[in-house]
Design a protein around this motif. Structure first.
Motif, PDB file in Angstrom:
ATOM      1  N   THR A   1     -10.607  21.431  59.606  1.00 43.02           N
ATOM      2  CA  THR A   1      -9.260  21.049  60.023  1.00 43.02           C
ATOM      3  C   THR A   1      -8.837  21.815  61.273  1.00 43.02           C
ATOM      4  N   SER A   2      -7.929  21.206  62.010  1.00 41.73           N
ATOM      5  CA  SER A   2      -7.361  21.821  63.205  1.00 41.73           C
ATOM      6  C   SER A   2      -5.904  21.394  63.306  1.00 41.73           C
ATOM      7  N   GLU A   3      -5.015  22.340  63.605  1.00 43.61           N
ATOM      8  CA  GLU A   3      -3.599  22.042  63.759  1.00 43.61           C
ATOM      9  C   GLU A   3      -3.084  22.705  65.034  1.00 43.61           C
TER      10      GLU A   3
ATOM     11  N   VAL B   1       2.563  26.574  70.908  1.00 46.16           N
ATOM     12  CA  VAL B   1       3.320  27.454  70.021  1.00 46.16           C
ATOM     13  C   VAL B   1       2.428  28.065  68.950  1.00 46.16           C
ATOM     14  N   ARG B   2       1.564  27.220  68.348  1.00 47.82           N
ATOM     15  CA  ARG B   2       0.750  27.701  67.232  1.00 47.82           C
ATOM     16  C   ARG B   2      -0.533  26.915  67.157  1.00 47.82           C
TER      17      ARG B   2
ATOM     18  N   ARG C   1      -6.944  29.160  59.648  1.00 49.88           N
ATOM     19  CA  ARG C   1      -6.924  30.489  60.254  1.00 49.88           C
ATOM     20  C   ARG C   1      -6.150  30.446  61.574  1.00 49.88           C
ATOM     21  N   ASP C   2      -5.278  31.412  61.777  1.00 49.77           N
ATOM     22  CA  ASP C   2      -4.469  31.464  62.995  1.00 49.77           C
ATOM     23  C   ASP C   2      -5.340  31.846  64.189  1.00 49.77           C
TER      24      ASP C   2
ATOM     25  N   THR D   1      -4.065  31.236  67.442  1.00 48.01           N
ATOM     26  CA  THR D   1      -3.121  30.964  68.525  1.00 48.01           C
ATOM     27  C   THR D   1      -3.480  31.716  69.806  1.00 48.01           C
ATOM     28  N   ALA D   2      -3.763  33.000  69.691  1.00 42.99           N
ATOM     29  CA  ALA D   2      -4.053  33.795  70.884  1.00 42.99           C
ATOM     30  C   ALA D   2      -5.276  33.259  71.627  1.00 42.99           C
ATOM     31  N   LYS D   3      -6.334  32.953  70.898  1.00 44.07           N
ATOM     32  CA  LYS D   3      -7.549  32.422  71.511  1.00 44.07           C
ATOM     33  C   LYS D   3      -7.290  31.054  72.134  1.00 44.07           C
ATOM     34  N   ALA D   4      -6.553  30.210  71.426  1.00 49.18           N
ATOM     35  CA  ALA D   4      -6.271  28.868  71.938  1.00 49.18           C
ATOM     36  C   ALA D   4      -5.412  28.922  73.192  1.00 49.18           C
TER      37      ALA D   4
END
Length: 259
Positions: free
Chosen positions: A67-69, A87-88, A94-95, A97-100
């Protein structure tokens, strides 16, 4: 100011036009179709300020395997340009966010599908819908007697086919593909409620695709695109994967004319 055009992936194909009746160019379409075009045009300056997108690779029983959100926020800056913020981001819960964010390139391309088309891939933006006024010469519609009760409205079915260029230049120049599907339009108000469609031909290595746009009311009586759902399957040789996606569009805001 250039208005940002929203690029989406379509998704399961109709196996061709449904027989019976006579398709007509949308410029000579029934009154109810023309009313739906007018409703779409009256609200197309409204863009979603918050977008929640989820994607899943699923097994044969529909259970998610991966999954990906992503949550995105869009707003106008002081120059009237649409800016986007990641935003997220979640991958398999698994979070990330920083890498994305470090890999995020919001200005890559203009979101109109042109890069994909020049490489010979079927792609379209939210401007590429059969209710857009400037697309009517490319659309054929067929009114059906079938109705359905959707969200408290009695909706009439229209089958449609819309031709789109595959490329403006390069090896695929002059070629085209079509979006084929059905529209459900509120008989009382002429409001589009659902668009269901698929590309023809299918993109390379895609076995099935189907996309559903769902429209609904805004807080101020606007008529807005609320959700996009896609399902499909693809693969190579004996490897086949099924997928589904959902995009929720909220907090719409107005883009000035000419944006």
């Amino acid at each position: 100011m250039r208005r940002r055009r929203w690029l989406v992936s379509p998704a399961l194909i109709l196996a061709g036009a449904v027989p019976g009746g006579e398709a007509r160019a949308a410029t000579a379409a029934p009154e109810l179709w023309r009313r739906a075009v007018a409703v779409f045009e009256a609200n197309r300056h409204l863009l979603p300020g918050r977008v929640l997108a989820s994607f899943a690779i699923v097994d044969d029983k529909g259970k998610p395997k991966r999954t990906s959100e992503r949550e995105m926020r869009y707003a106008l800056d002081a120059r009237g340009e649409v800016q986007v913020e990641l935003v997220r981001a979640l991958d398999n819960g698994r979070d990330v966010t920083a890498k994305a964010r470090s890999a995020f390139r919001p200005e890559r391309g203009d979101g109109d599908g042109q890069d994909a088309r020049e490489n010979g891939r079927a792609s379209f933006s939210l401007a590429d819908v059969p209710l857009a006024a400037e697309k009517q010469e490319q659309v054929e519609v067929l009114a059906r007697p079938e109705t359905a009760a959707l969200y408290g409205m009695t909706c009439r079915r229209f089958d449609f086919s819309m031709r789109l260029p595959l490329a403006e230049s390069g090896r695929a120049r002059g070629k085209s593909f079509s979006l084929r599907g059905m529209a459900w339009i509120d008989e009382a108000g002429g409001r589009p409620v659902k668009l269901e469609f698929a590309p023809d031909p299918l993109p390379s290595r895609v076995k099935s695709l189907w996309t559903v746009f769902t429209y609904g009311p805004g807080a101020g009586g606007e008529w807005l695109l609320k959700e996009i759902r896609s399902e499909g399957a693809g693969g190579f040789l004996f490897i086949k994967k099924r997928f589904r996606s959902r995009i929720e569009l909220n907090d719409h805001f107005a883009v000035p004319p000419g944006g």
